[in-house]
Scaffold this active site. Sequence first.
Site, PDB file in Angstrom:
ATOM      1  N   LYS A 109      45.180  62.174  69.929  1.00  0.00           N
ATOM      2  CA  LYS A 109      45.921  62.837  71.004  1.00  0.00           C
ATOM      3  C   LYS A 109      45.021  63.108  72.205  1.00  0.00           C
ATOM      4  CE  LYS A 109      49.256  65.162  67.962  1.00  0.00           C
ATOM      5  NZ  LYS A 109      49.634  66.417  67.285  1.00  0.00           N
ATOM      6  N   GLN A 116      48.656  72.061  65.781  1.00  0.00           N
ATOM      7  CA  GLN A 116      48.741  71.015  64.755  1.00  0.00           C
ATOM      8  C   GLN A 116      49.124  71.609  63.402  1.00  0.00           C
ATOM      9  OE1 GLN A 116      48.322  67.656  65.272  1.00  0.00           O
ATOM     10  NE2 GLN A 116      48.975  67.427  63.158  1.00  0.00           N
ATOM     11  N   ASP A 136      56.045  70.129  71.503  1.00  0.00           N
ATOM     12  CA  ASP A 136      56.497  69.622  70.209  1.00  0.00           C
ATOM     13  C   ASP A 136      58.000  69.797  70.046  1.00  0.00           C
ATOM     14  OD1 ASP A 136      54.838  68.268  68.495  1.00  0.00           O
ATOM     15  OD2 ASP A 136      53.914  70.049  67.636  1.00  0.00           O
TER      16      ASP A 136
END
Length: 297
Positions: free
Chosen positions: A54, A98, A121
């Site tokens: 990422k 995460q 997200d």
Amino acid sequence: MTAQIIDGKNFAVALRERVAAQTANLKEKYNITPGLAVVLVGEDPASQVYVRSKGKQTIEAGMNSYEHKLSADTSETELLTLISQLNADPDVHGILVQLPLPDHIDEALVINAIDPAKDVDGFHISNAGLLATGQKAMVPCTPLGCLMMLREYCGNLSGLNAVVIGRSNIVGKPMAQLLLKDSCTVTIAHSRTRNLPELVRGADIVVAAVGQPLFVKGEWIKPGATVIDVGINRIEQGEGMTRLVGDVDFDTAKEVAGAITPVPGGVGPMTIACLLANTVTACCRSHSIPEPQGLTV
């Protein structure tokens, strides 16, 4: 008939190129650089690889990358304090924590502590509610990538029958909401659905996100249907070897379907690309700048 292979790698490359172009435009026209903050708690090997990828792709797109790597014994309070700081930072337009988190930290509490406008997200309860009611939301990355590929390979989705196998908050439920928004007739199924093969045989679109390797058989697929395989499973191949497979039995399904995503190389590459796209979208919204076309729904 052999299915057309939906190349997620190439699609993701094209999407990242559009993200980079929009990022350059924001810098030149508005003197703004989108910023993505990624928080990793602990040392899970898979999560570390994912976070590195990422960060690398964020920088390659011309965006600012802020990585926060915390020890596994970081307290819930310390993590929430960091999120509060990132919420208040005007240079950070997207925040991603995460998952999974260590057992002593409440994932739902942490996710819902993120500013919904920075929740790239798309997991915050506010974004889930906005998506479910057809309003402007931050859309979860994997379903967003699936929808982009479906639109590319199917064209107009209106009126098509879609079966989503899987009911998770991360993929199944938002995927169904996106397909409904595109006027599909949608059924959410799962591993306990009765007569599942018969149900799948009536679908023009099948999205498999059930988390069971090779679960969907080729004989279930309607001839010419489009199959999106979200699953990523590692199975034994003999002599200590393993291989990655999806939730769909690719070898049999490709002989029936009209188009299908492979595993690996299908949905996976689109997830990070859509994360970058969401960060640009969040940046534009935070500055009341018109959103670029083609980066979200």
